[in-house]
Write an enzyme that holds these catalytic residues in place. Structure first.
Site, PDB file in Angstrom:
ATOM      1  N   SER A 305       0.827  -1.191   0.000  1.00  6.57           N
ATOM      2  CA  SER A 305       0.000   0.000   0.000  1.00  6.57           C
ATOM      3  C   SER A 305       0.874   1.258   0.000  1.00  6.57           C
ATOM      4  O   SER A 305       1.637   1.465  -0.931  1.00  6.57           O
ATOM      5  CB  SER A 305      -0.954  -0.025   1.207  1.00  6.57           C
ATOM      6  OG  SER A 305      -1.899   1.012   1.125  1.00  6.57           O
ATOM      7  N   GLU A 399      -2.398  -2.966  -7.597  1.00  5.68           N
ATOM      8  CA  GLU A 399      -3.571  -3.195  -6.743  1.00  5.68           C
ATOM      9  C   GLU A 399      -4.087  -1.852  -6.249  1.00  5.68           C
ATOM     10  O   GLU A 399      -3.375  -0.858  -6.292  1.00  5.68           O
ATOM     11  CB  GLU A 399      -3.218  -4.113  -5.573  1.00  5.68           C
ATOM     12  CG  GLU A 399      -2.173  -3.574  -4.614  1.00  5.68           C
ATOM     13  CD  GLU A 399      -2.731  -2.655  -3.548  1.00  5.68           C
ATOM     14  OE1 GLU A 399      -3.928  -2.730  -3.243  1.00  5.68           O
ATOM     15  OE2 GLU A 399      -1.945  -1.837  -3.020  1.00  5.68           O
ATOM     16  N   HIS A 469      -5.663  -5.262  -0.772  1.00  6.02           N
ATOM     17  CA  HIS A 469      -6.440  -4.959   0.426  1.00  6.02           C
ATOM     18  C   HIS A 469      -7.635  -5.892   0.624  1.00  6.02           C
ATOM     19  O   HIS A 469      -8.484  -5.630   1.475  1.00  6.02           O
ATOM     20  CB  HIS A 469      -6.951  -3.515   0.357  1.00  6.02           C
ATOM     21  CG  HIS A 469      -5.863  -2.482   0.437  1.00  6.02           C
ATOM     22  ND1 HIS A 469      -5.043  -2.184  -0.630  1.00  6.02           N
ATOM     23  CD2 HIS A 469      -5.474  -1.676   1.455  1.00  6.02           C
ATOM     24  CE1 HIS A 469      -4.196  -1.235  -0.279  1.00  6.02           C
ATOM     25  NE2 HIS A 469      -4.433  -0.901   0.971  1.00  6.02           N
TER      26      HIS A 469
END
Length: 499
Positions: A305, A399, A469
């Site tokens: 992330s 992602e 996630h």
């Protein structure tokens, strides 16, 4: 310098010859202003003695300095790594034999660096004393290191030397610099991509894992639950000094987050670093990181992330890391695969195979390259900066979470328009969690967006990758050799040649 005649005072010789060296701030000033004045001076001196003066064999020993744009960008990027401020000079400089004149024939870099606090006139005794002082010697050594890295980058990176020569030829012809230089070099890359990857070793039970939060503030309860999970697996989680601090939405001030980061990556008692959570903020620390100290000892960095910016910078410097759930994610069992994470720690060098299946193929084909990538938003934020990663020859994993389809389209467009996707060999699409349009707003489906942005690359694209996630996210080793078979829906990951 008198070459002939003028040896006896008050006696005008029949012939006198002398050599003069003239210097001016620029060639225009030398040829158009200084040389005519000097010619008039010689003629007036000769006339006063009843003689004739003549100038002959005029050699242009000094010429305009042509500074290579590419070498300047590389120097500026390397200087920032040393903590040096680089100021561009707009005026034209005239060089000496080894700079100005040489720069008319080959690409040249001519940096000037400070050796004193207050300006000292050159060619004076004060300047000579300053040049021999400890500050001057330290500055010279620092700049020498920077120049050595620039030279290594120029020789090691394919295409850079040819680009420098092409730019130089354009400058000699009076043309503006071309715009087909790879965008990562136009932006002033932080560092030339490493040719060899370093892979840290296994983390046996009992290893110490530093836990820090370089970005957003953490949920203490979730992080402590993650600590309990790590302890149950037999590991020793070590909290950073400022882990639970808060400065608005961030986990403490910039200095506090940097301190924790430096501790985690340099303390000999730490075996690996597992980040507490993502959010935002890690990219803002990139300029404050002492990269050379960090890289003296290879250790695993685990996270994803917001940590994408750190992982991308480390990958460019030749260090593998794990794109894997955060410590706070360990509080939620459905977020991870325990067996997979423990294998990541105990046996990181094993060959890994993931099979989303052929139905997840978006664009068919096979490809092989080192695995790179991470969070789409963070990667797009690096576009056009000196931290923009170089993905040529790599398989890119993407992602995202909480972004509407039109925003994902915009982010993918930014990657493409900035040149980041140029030279990519394949794309892996991870979990795009909660990618829903606003209520009542018309929207395209993600599959159509992916195809419109990625199919023109003419490389294999495989979706359904368990990374991100969502539920049951797996650990993905960034920097490992990745073999992608989109037709079979299979990915194989193996350690690269490590040193």
């Amino acid at each position: 310098m008198i070459l002939e005649g003028g040896v006896r005072p008050n006696l005008v010789p029949a012939l006198a010859r002398a050599r003069f060296s003239l210097r001016a701030p620029s060639r225009e000033a030398l040829v158009d202003r200084l040389l005519p004045r000097f010619r008039a001076l010689v003629e007036s001196i000769a006339a006063s003695a009843g003689a004739r003066g003549r100038l002959r064999a005029i050699d242009n020993l000094y010429d305009e300095l042509i500074s290579s744009p590419l070498l300047s960008r590389l120097y500026r990027a390397q200087a920032r790594q040393e903590g040096l401020e680089v100021v561009e000079r707009s005026e034209t400089l005239i060089g000496s034999l080894d700079t100005g004149t040489v720069s008319q024939r080959v690409p040249v870099l001519h940096p000037i660096f400070s050796i004193v606090d207050e300006p000292v006139p050159t060619h004076t005794e004060a300047f000579t004393r300053a040049a021999a002082g400890p500050r001057a010697l330290a500055a010279a050594a620092r700049v020498t290191r920077i120049l050595a890295r620039v030279g290594f980058a120029l020789l090691a990176e394919p295409g850079l030397l040819a680009t420098a020569r092409r730019e130089h030829a354009d400058q000699l012809r009076g043309r503006p610099p071309r715009q087909d230089v790879p965008p990562d070099h136009r932006a002033g890359r932080a560092m030339t991509r490493a040719r060899t990857m370093r892979v840290p070793g296994p983390l046996p039970v009992g290893s110490s894992l530093a836990v820090v939060a370089p970005g957003s503030a953490v949920d203490r309860q979730r992080v402590e639950a993650g600590f309990e999970r790590l302890a149950a697996w037999g590991y020793r989680p070590l909290a950073g000094r400022h882990l639970f601090r808060r400065k608005g939405d961030l986990a403490g001030t910039r200095q506090q987050r940097l301190e924790d980061l430096h501790w985690a990556l340099t303390d000999p008692a730490v075996d690996a670093v597992w980040f507490a959570r993502g959010g935002w903020g890690s990219a803002t620390l990139l300029d404050g990181i002492e990269w050379r100290r960090w890289l003296r000892r290879s250790r695993w960095l685990i996270g994803f992330s917001d940590l994408t910016s750190l992982q991308a910078a480390l990958l460019e410097r030749g260090l593998c890391s794990w794109h894997a759930p955060m410590v706070a994610d360990l509080a939620t069992p459905e977020r991870f695969v325990a067996r997979d994470l423990r294998a990541m720690l105990l046996d990181p060098l094993r060959v890994r195979r993931i099979r989303p299946g052929p139905r997840r193929r978006l664009v068919g084909g096979r490809a092989r390259g080192l695995l790179a990538g991470g969070n789409l938003t963070v990667l797009a934020s690096l576009a056009g900066t000196r931290w923009q990663p170089d993905w040529r020859g790599r398989i890119v994993l993407l992602e995202e979470v909480g972004e509407a389809p039109y925003r994902i389209d915009r982010l993918l467009w930014q990657l493409s328009a900035s040149g980041m996707l140029r030279g990519v060999r394949g794309v892996l699409l991870g979990q795009f969690t909660a990618a829903r349009p606003a209520g009542g707003r018309p929207s395209r489906v993600l599959r159509d967006i992916f195809l419109s942005r990625l199919a023109p690359l003419s490389v294999p694209v495989l979706a359904g990758i368990p990374a991100g996630h969502g539920r049951r996210a797996r650990a993905w080793p960034l920097g490992f050799d990745c073999s992608l078979d989109a037709d079979r829906g299979e990915v194989r990951l193996a350690p690269p040649d490590a040193r």
